[in-house]
Design an enzyme around this catalytic site. Sequence first.
Site, short mmCIF file in Angstrom:
data_model
loop_
_atom_site.label_atom_id
_atom_site.label_comp_id
_atom_site.label_asym_id
_atom_site.label_seq_id
_atom_site.Cartn_x
_atom_site.Cartn_y
_atom_site.Cartn_z
N ASP A 145 -8.17 -22.79 7.87
CA ASP A 145 -8.03 -24.20 7.46
C ASP A 145 -6.62 -24.77 7.64
O ASP A 145 -5.73 -24.47 6.84
CB ASP A 145 -8.43 -24.38 6.00
CG ASP A 145 -9.85 -23.88 5.70
OD1 ASP A 145 -10.21 -22.78 6.17
OD2 ASP A 145 -10.59 -24.59 4.99
N GLU A 164 -10.89 -29.00 9.20
CA GLU A 164 -11.51 -29.96 8.26
C GLU A 164 -10.54 -30.54 7.24
O GLU A 164 -10.86 -31.53 6.60
CB GLU A 164 -12.71 -29.30 7.56
CG GLU A 164 -12.30 -28.34 6.48
CD GLU A 164 -13.02 -28.60 5.17
OE1 GLU A 164 -13.84 -29.51 5.12
OE2 GLU A 164 -12.73 -27.90 4.20
N HIS A 205 -15.23 -31.50 4.28
CA HIS A 205 -14.49 -32.75 4.50
C HIS A 205 -14.69 -33.35 5.89
O HIS A 205 -13.93 -34.24 6.29
CB HIS A 205 -12.99 -32.53 4.26
CG HIS A 205 -12.65 -32.30 2.83
ND1 HIS A 205 -13.02 -33.18 1.83
CD2 HIS A 205 -12.00 -31.28 2.21
CE1 HIS A 205 -12.59 -32.71 0.66
NE2 HIS A 205 -11.99 -31.56 0.86
N HIS A 208 -12.59 -22.12 3.85
CA HIS A 208 -12.74 -23.05 2.72
C HIS A 208 -11.91 -22.69 1.49
O HIS A 208 -11.38 -23.59 0.85
CB HIS A 208 -14.21 -23.22 2.29
CG HIS A 208 -14.40 -24.14 1.11
ND1 HIS A 208 -14.12 -25.49 1.17
CD2 HIS A 208 -14.82 -23.91 -0.16
CE1 HIS A 208 -14.38 -26.04 -0.02
NE2 HIS A 208 -14.79 -25.10 -0.84
FE FE2 Z 1 -13.53 -26.85 2.71
#
Ligand code: FE2
Length: 256
Positions: free
Chosen positions: A8, A39, A68, A174
């Site tokens: 991420d 994201e 997102h 995440h």
């Molecule tokens: Fe996420």
Amino acid sequence: MKVLFVGDVVGKSGRNALFEHLPFLKEKYNYDLLIVNGENSAHGKGITRKIYDSFVNAGADCVTMGNHTFSKDNIFTFIENADRMIRPANMSPVEYGKPVRIIEFEGRKIGIFNIYGSVYMDNVTDNPFKTMERLIEEYPCDIRIVDFHGEATSEKYAFMHYFCQKVQMIVGTHTHIQTADEAIFGRCAFICDVGMTGPYDSVLGRDKYEVINMFYNEEPSRYTISDNPGMLSAVIVDIDLDSESAVSIERIQIKP
Ligand code: FE2
């Protein structure tokens, strides 16, 4: 085939860390495929066209998404043309974008899939296991790679054990915290979470003082993304194309 998966990317400091370290990672690992979870790349929530293009220009073969995906309205203006972007297959709204990217590599079909966990996640439309089974039927591939965007470690392990003979790489995203459980199960390289590429001195990328205040005083927060220097979190996975099996997985963390 060597796959570099970058966890991420959060905000500007995450993007800076990615662009700063990619040349070194290319030199060291000489990866064939680059996958980036984007994201959170636009100030913590969502992605813009400009940022997506910057990932593609940096060599990303695929940009995976998560809860997102649709946080910036702008996404609807370019998601259908963003060939290299995939969004969780079982998250609403399902009618925009695509959940699978197929790449030809040395005569093989490589499928990259974005699956969404059902535990502690919003807007789940379907069971992740059954969604993956459906996608395996729909998109025949020699090699399969999954970004499992989810919260619960138990769900990620169960998913991996169920698919570890059919999927060569399952990486969790995440939670923004890299787990130290990278391993090969069956044919599959696995890690529960790749971790965050974003501000190191923060709470999952957010301004730490704001989050402390939120928990201590039980007040709502504004979701301010920290601009502290970024760390990079990733894994490098080696997949043997002849045996259609993962042979190694290594965790990477580069701190500022
Ligand atoms: Fe996420």
